[in-house]
Design a protein around this motif. Sequence first.
Motif, PDB file in Angstrom:
ATOM      1  N   ASP A 170      -3.835   1.492  -2.547  1.00  0.00           N
ATOM      2  CA  ASP A 170      -3.741   2.373  -1.284  1.00  0.00           C
ATOM      3  C   ASP A 170      -4.933   1.595  -0.305  1.00  0.00           C
ATOM      4  O   ASP A 170      -5.951   1.148  -0.840  1.00  0.00           O
ATOM      5  CB  ASP A 170      -4.454   3.534  -1.521  1.00  0.00           C
ATOM      6  CG  ASP A 170      -3.410   4.369  -2.503  1.00  0.00           C
ATOM      7  OD1 ASP A 170      -2.054   4.319  -2.143  1.00  0.00           O
ATOM      8  OD2 ASP A 170      -3.855   5.513  -3.167  1.00  0.00           O
ATOM      9  N   ALA A 171      -4.376   1.771   0.954  1.00  0.00           N
ATOM     10  CA  ALA A 171      -5.576   1.189   1.874  1.00  0.00           C
ATOM     11  C   ALA A 171      -6.421   2.061   2.122  1.00  0.00           C
ATOM     12  O   ALA A 171      -6.305   3.377   1.959  1.00  0.00           O
ATOM     13  CB  ALA A 171      -4.693   0.859   3.209  1.00  0.00           C
TER      14      ALA A 171
ATOM     15  N   MET B 110       1.240  14.114  -1.409  1.00  0.00           N
ATOM     16  CA  MET B 110       1.750  13.146  -0.187  1.00  0.00           C
ATOM     17  C   MET B 110       2.811  11.991  -0.451  1.00  0.00           C
ATOM     18  O   MET B 110       3.505  11.569   0.341  1.00  0.00           O
ATOM     19  CB  MET B 110       0.390  12.523   0.190  1.00  0.00           C
ATOM     20  CG  MET B 110      -0.607  13.406   0.866  1.00  0.00           C
ATOM     21  SD  MET B 110      -1.942  12.928   1.838  1.00  0.00           S
ATOM     22  CE  MET B 110      -1.403  11.778   2.995  1.00  0.00           C
ATOM     23  N   VAL B 111       2.805  11.571  -1.892  1.00  0.00           N
ATOM     24  CA  VAL B 111       3.701  10.401  -2.243  1.00  0.00           C
ATOM     25  C   VAL B 111       5.104  10.799  -2.335  1.00  0.00           C
ATOM     26  O   VAL B 111       5.091  12.033  -2.769  1.00  0.00           O
ATOM     27  CB  VAL B 111       2.917   9.355  -2.707  1.00  0.00           C
ATOM     28  CG1 VAL B 111       1.610   8.693  -2.248  1.00  0.00           C
ATOM     29  CG2 VAL B 111       2.776  10.050  -4.045  1.00  0.00           C
TER      30      VAL B 111
ATOM     31  N   THR C  45       0.842  -1.155  -0.028  1.00  0.00           N
ATOM     32  CA  THR C  45       0.052  -0.011  -0.144  1.00  0.00           C
ATOM     33  C   THR C  45       0.792   1.206   0.036  1.00  0.00           C
ATOM     34  O   THR C  45       1.923   1.201   0.631  1.00  0.00           O
ATOM     35  CB  THR C  45      -0.879  -0.114   1.269  1.00  0.00           C
ATOM     36  OG1 THR C  45      -0.077  -0.040   2.406  1.00  0.00           O
ATOM     37  CG2 THR C  45      -1.722  -1.195   1.326  1.00  0.00           C
ATOM     38  N   ASN C  46       0.603   2.286  -0.495  1.00  0.00           N
ATOM     39  CA  ASN C  46       1.314   3.321  -0.926  1.00  0.00           C
ATOM     40  C   ASN C  46       0.547   4.441   0.097  1.00  0.00           C
ATOM     41  O   ASN C  46       1.463   5.480   0.541  1.00  0.00           O
ATOM     42  CB  ASN C  46       1.089   4.035  -2.173  1.00  0.00           C
ATOM     43  CG  ASN C  46       1.551   2.991  -3.221  1.00  0.00           C
ATOM     44  OD1 ASN C  46       2.617   2.630  -2.914  1.00  0.00           O
ATOM     45  ND2 ASN C  46       1.094   3.072  -4.189  1.00  0.00           N
ATOM     46  N   LEU C  47      -0.563   4.505   0.436  1.00  0.00           N
ATOM     47  CA  LEU C  47      -1.116   5.483   1.312  1.00  0.00           C
ATOM     48  C   LEU C  47      -2.454   4.870   2.057  1.00  0.00           C
ATOM     49  O   LEU C  47      -2.957   3.912   1.778  1.00  0.00           O
ATOM     50  CB  LEU C  47      -1.626   6.675   0.325  1.00  0.00           C
ATOM     51  CG  LEU C  47      -2.179   7.789   0.845  1.00  0.00           C
ATOM     52  CD1 LEU C  47      -1.024   8.725   1.524  1.00  0.00           C
ATOM     53  CD2 LEU C  47      -2.791   8.568  -0.323  1.00  0.00           C
TER      54      LEU C  47
ATOM     55  N   ARG D 172      -0.552   8.478   9.919  1.00  0.00           N
ATOM     56  CA  ARG D 172      -0.897   9.717   9.124  1.00  0.00           C
ATOM     57  C   ARG D 172      -1.579   9.160   7.964  1.00  0.00           C
ATOM     58  O   ARG D 172      -1.360   8.238   7.153  1.00  0.00           O
ATOM     59  CB  ARG D 172       0.388  10.310   8.561  1.00  0.00           C
ATOM     60  CG  ARG D 172       0.347  11.392   7.900  1.00  0.00           C
ATOM     61  CD  ARG D 172       1.554  12.050   7.513  1.00  0.00           C
ATOM     62  NE  ARG D 172       1.553  13.183   6.293  1.00  0.00           N
ATOM     63  CZ  ARG D 172       1.433  13.425   5.082  1.00  0.00           C
ATOM     64  NH1 ARG D 172       1.990  12.367   4.718  1.00  0.00           N
ATOM     65  NH2 ARG D 172       1.605  14.452   4.444  1.00  0.00           N
ATOM     66  N   SER D 173      -2.983   9.927   7.638  1.00  0.00           N
ATOM     67  CA  SER D 173      -3.706   9.434   6.711  1.00  0.00           C
ATOM     68  C   SER D 173      -4.402  10.571   5.808  1.00  0.00           C
ATOM     69  O   SER D 173      -4.224  11.698   6.163  1.00  0.00           O
ATOM     70  CB  SER D 173      -4.901   8.581   7.253  1.00  0.00           C
ATOM     71  OG  SER D 173      -4.305   7.544   7.821  1.00  0.00           O
ATOM     72  N   MET D 174      -4.949  10.364   4.571  1.00  0.00           N
ATOM     73  CA  MET D 174      -5.746  11.251   3.901  1.00  0.00           C
ATOM     74  C   MET D 174      -6.991  11.085   4.386  1.00  0.00           C
ATOM     75  O   MET D 174      -7.751   9.969   4.397  1.00  0.00           O
ATOM     76  CB  MET D 174      -5.618  11.056   2.442  1.00  0.00           C
ATOM     77  CG  MET D 174      -6.285  12.259   1.693  1.00  0.00           C
ATOM     78  SD  MET D 174      -6.588  11.868   0.028  1.00  0.00           S
ATOM     79  CE  MET D 174      -4.780  11.887  -0.603  1.00  0.00           C
ATOM     80  N   ILE D 175      -7.777  12.095   4.889  1.00  0.00           N
ATOM     81  CA  ILE D 175      -9.100  12.123   5.417  1.00  0.00           C
ATOM     82  C   ILE D 175      -9.945  12.861   4.484  1.00  0.00           C
ATOM     83  O   ILE D 175      -9.758  13.928   4.231  1.00  0.00           O
ATOM     84  CB  ILE D 175      -9.545  12.635   6.771  1.00  0.00           C
ATOM     85  CG1 ILE D 175      -8.238  12.057   7.906  1.00  0.00           C
ATOM     86  CG2 ILE D 175     -10.828  12.511   7.218  1.00  0.00           C
ATOM     87  CD1 ILE D 175      -8.511  10.664   8.126  1.00  0.00           C
TER      88      ILE D 175
END
Length: 306
Positions: free
Chosen positions: A121-122, A305-306, A78-80, A181-184
């Motif tokens: 991505d997860a 982000m990546v 997973t990348n993100l 840390r995640s994208m919300i």
Amino acid sequence: MSRLNDDQQIRQLANLELLARQVVEGFITGLHQSPFHGFSVEFAEHRLYNNGESVKNIDWKLLARTDKLFVKQFEEETNLRCFLLLDTSSSMNFPEKGINKLQFSIYAVASLMYLFKKQRDAFGLCLFSDKIDWISAAKSTNTHLFYLYAELEKVYNQPKANTNTNITDVLHHIAQEVHQRSMIIIFSDMLENNLSDDKLQALFAAIQHLKYNKHEVVIFNVSDKQKELDFNFDNRPHHFIDMESGEQVKVHPGKIREAYLSSLAHYKNQLKLKCAQYNIDLVDANIEDGYSNILKAYLIKRNKMV
């Protein structure tokens, strides 16, 4: 497919997975002739080799064809980490005819999940109204994807009546529960009853809580532009019903249009200023506009982000 909000067209689609695939694959095809061409590599089952990492997963056949080093990506990679927050309160059931805000958001969420899966991505899902109703872990498997689609279909088939929104408490809870840390990504009309200055400050504090915990945040502010933002109603008396509280009022739209638009503009401006201050992407998502802008906004944020 740039527009999928035609009722007849949507009914012909067998399920969320088929619709999501059509939205995403049509969007990806369009990327090859757009300024977002560079994103297309994200959809392959390879990624560019980074100097210093193991060479065991290099695709040597692809090297021979392209003269570039690519690494094979596997299912568990997973990348993100992404969490999708879907507002299921009663105000999301507007309008009553055609596709409403909740249905639009469900299709958008399903499409993003399909995109996450293609990118390894997860992703997790949170359903909320005045509280968190349901939340999943973040995974990247096919089984997880269809599990979440099943939950979305339940929401689609069983919309809530007379249920309020409490975005503030939900965002605080997510900030505390999501430790990595995640994208919300939030899908909501961002509307609550009696949005006083105190409530606005509490909402902004909750948004700041997410940023303090290092999350990247995208808010898709879902609306029916014609009715909610432009207040475009016929010039005759109307019977308005609050979909969350059930309160009713009979009024001529022309008599309240100026006050309504002024109050809404004040709230929207404050929300935009705070989001800009916290470096949060606030994206207007009009239910008449389709899904391409939503997918583009996500890709732009992800690329940072990546």
